[in-house]
Design a protein around this motif. Structure first.
Motif: not given
Lengths: 315, 315, 315, 315
Positions: D123-124, D127-128, D118-121
């Motif tokens: 911010e994610e 957070a990861h 899943a594509i994440t930006g």
């Protein structure tokens, strides 16, 4: 590589900066600034100049402008170092037209990319370089720049073309130093037919350690003397000096990360032009349309980097 | 869109094939073949012709060749349908030079891509189209072709430029019909300032259903009459005819998947030229260097597809 | 395709939405919301449900969570429509483990992507689907989703695997409708071994015209009835109704473009969940970590789109 | 970085090979081969071992297999060097499950990639890593591997997370040494919060010159002693030895270019396993499904490279 001209060394190697093209506020060639910029390079002891490369904004110029830039460069350099001319265009026939005009103007070698815009495969890429070599009759460098042409020239192809005498060298701007290292290895195995120059100003040190013959650093427009010192130290095996010079140049390269809201050459070449304008070498930091010059805080941030490193600024 | 010429309809829509450029065995414009090809289109009832597009091998031609192709097209068409001229080049200044020369030759509108080779951002892309519009003074189509220029024109930008009158239409060759559908929606919301043409010969049916105003099908060089019938059926809401024509054209499109060992236009445009050569409309299937013409089994496989579909072949 | 269960039609076709996974504020499965969401789908007359797809946030769930989602879906659906289970993971061995657990839970078919993370070639991709088919013993759909797995499944491979009975269908989320049209053509030539479903909610109309057997529309979570009406109209050849429904759904799809500062599922699935929360079907719009739920103006903009289209909102 | 264990040095640096996972012919962990491989590393004096990385085929293993590999590695190494465990999976929740199990097994640190599938930006991604750090309570390396996860971790983000104590180091397998050089510069400016390890076996020399703290070379499975010698020479500023060792290792790396018809780990890891099998350290060169082992001429070509370099082969 064959002798590139009566004034050229038998083998071009070392520091060959991709010359910026200074512009007037209306976007024409700024000849007095061009003279100062070339003097800046020659005073630093560069080994050659690459005119009409990506850093020279070649993709933004129509034929007349390209010819004027080359003609003035040849006049100003006056044979003191060899001049490589970028003959960069979409496909073979257009590149050959640039080669013919550059031959009339009188240059010492050529730099050409793979074809672009229309997708081409291995067969066409090879035919492209063969056709250019046949027309050029002068040293030819393959310019590996995937970020612009969207394909990578393979090390196997390059060394094979080198062994056949189709190309004489490579300007590697692929950002892929793993592949560059392999190119060095394969070239050595083949008897070193190719002169290998890196286009990445940030990793010239490692490239020399890997066996590069020199560099084509865009940042070399701002500080050619630093790259020349690094080159001479690498030749002498003085790696602590190499490291020291590269560290300083890496800090200087931060200028290209300062522009906010700009990408590509508008940021990178824009930062180089702005630095040289702040240093009093260029009269403007004008960029080719559709790009616009850096201004305001983008200029201030570049000035801050320069002064922190002790570079004299006059604006 | 403004009236494009005294001979042009007030609004260009419908089938506007991207005209192939027939070549002699030595790579020059083959005028007799060009005349037959244009007659093939006009007899089929096409609504316009797009000269010097990707299918027309524009990226392979230097200025003189581009001018000759345009001049002959204008002469042969003689105002019977409007001519859109591709002014496709790396950056603004070069595109403007093409615009000026095409205006002298006398065309009815322009097609331009985003800048390429040098990376540009949204600011530069917008400035690029504004500069072209200002110089052109004629209908301007934005050509969205990421496979060649390696960036996608956003639907929001296109509709905004349309609403301002900077561009008059879009030729969508993005292969991204999800985005095309959104472009249709946003254009409708903005009062339909843009004429929307799809460049994908395989999905013209769905594009009409989505609201496209027409098509620029490369395969339309081989079978312009099929695309014209599909267009008239779509205008009449006769979707079962649309479906039947598209199904047949999709089977015909298999010719581009026959060439083995070829990529890009060497395969696709090569297949179109080979089909037209087999059909007796072109005298050769010569391609621009560094590409080579299809031969041997690659030709045989195309012949097999054509004859299976009942197309008359003469070779 | 074989009969998928005692309750399933002999051939699954039509509208098979990729079921969202409602979450509690702490990120666990929200069973009451899941029950309402499934009822929303079944009331609309969907033909099947695809559980644990990309829209179902499958990549965010460890095995226990995946099992719980499947188990609850099976319990709630209670055989009224067939359930396809996503068995989406990096490589074969992990996918087979998901297949085994899903078989125990009791599903009607499987959906699997190409391998990802580690690069694989054609040989491995084919071996991957063969291994899954052998373990599954139930209808298997190949999920073509390059945006997630970074490779495209070729039409030739898919039709060949279909003809051999290795796969029974394709869920095409490639965004490449040119390639989808070719898949339809080749499948027809091979005797239609594959059920072809499009995953693109924006171009379902054109997909039906091209010959698709149905759709797996993420937006179908918000408005399943609209997609069912479009499907029935397409079956009846009533293309003006198809067009009307797709136009309305395209306007509704604008909700996914409203979130500012979000990309990927945080924007798209986030918009679907937010819409369903505003409509009172879900109790929260919580997203799986590391994503966060839409809030503030991002929610307001989605509410505005919904109310402009006459959708009842309760928050 | 904090002390990683009672047996670990206060700061992990130097040579930390990504341990291969030897398999039996049926694809299970081959424990005797694993023992010989680890002895091969420890005898060479490596500074740590990275278990369950890309070279360890982590993406191919379900949880039970991952646990077994880790457990055996911990047992065999017995505290002689620190063990970094790869906790590589699609999204946060799955990674946290791997962290919990690895903590029970007992490792000395973790290596995690950005989220994928899943594509994440930005911010994610941030957070990861924050979530992993919180759960791990041990040194955490960010693994920058765009070829697998299809996004590049920016130098600014990495140094910021380092300064905050969220991550302790970076394993750079980006192939982008320009960016690695900038990471070194920014890290130094921030007080060197990060331990920087390069994953590229071909350019370890230049990485040391640039300021890398060590290497995670896949080829180090075949010749760990060579990498250890290069590391010790770099520490001593003996660059001619560094250069000599890297030149030899670059020649050895040619094994990965020998397999015909293979891509990704099937070629690269396949070549490493085949070399170690030929050298008698592994009992098979089995690869995880859907990959197959190298055989026939692909093995012969690797044997030829090895013997040309004087490596003893037993098969």
């Amino acid at each position: 590589m064959a002798d590139v001209s009566t004034t050229a060394p038998a083998t071009l190697r070392g520091v060959v900066p991709p010359l910026l093209t200074p512009l007037t506020p209306t976007g024409e060639l700024d000849v007095p600034s061009f003279e100062r910029l070339i003097a800046h390079h020659l005073d630093a002891g560069v080994d050659g100049l690459f005119v009409l490369g990506s850093s020279g904004e070649v993709a933004f110029f129509e034929d007349e402008m390209r010819d004027q830039v080359l003609r003035e460069a040849v006049r100003i350099v006056a044979g003191r170092v060899p001049i490589l001319a970028g003959v960069i265009d979409t496909q073979t026939r257009r590149v050959l037209a640039h080669v013919r005009r550059a031959l009339e103007i009188g240059v010492d070698g050529f730099v050409a990319t793979a074809p672009f815009y229309a997708i081409t495969g291995p067969e066409e890429i090879e035919a492209h370089f063969r056709a250019i070599n046949e027309a050029a009759g002068l040293p030819l460098f393959a310019y590996d720049i995937p970020v612009c042409v969207h394909l990578k020239l393979g090390a196997d192809l390059l060394v094979r073309l080198g062994a056949e005498g189709i190309i004489d060298g490579v300007k590697d701007s692929s950002g892929d130093d793993v592949s560059f290292r392999r190119l060095v290895s394969l070239n050595k195995l083949a008897g070193s037919p190719l002169t290998l120059l890196t286009g990445h100003e940030m990793v010239v040190d490692g490239s020399y350690l890997a066996g590069a013959d020199g560099a084509v650093p865009g940042l070399g427009n701002v500080d050619p003397a630093g790259y020349v010192r690094m080159d001479r130290a690498a030749q002498a095996g003085d790696w602590s000096t190499v490291q020291k010079e590269q560290d300083r140049l890496a800090a200087l390269f931060e200028i290209v990360f300062q522009p906010v809201g700009k990408v590509g050459p508008a940021a990178g070449v824009g930062a180089f032009k702005t630095a040289l304008w702040l240093m009093g070498i260029l009269d403007t930091n004008t960029m080719s349309a559709p790009m616009t010059a850096l201004e305001g805080e983008n200029v201030d941030r570049i000035r801050t980097v320069l002064t922190a490193l002790g570079v004299d600024v006059v604006r």
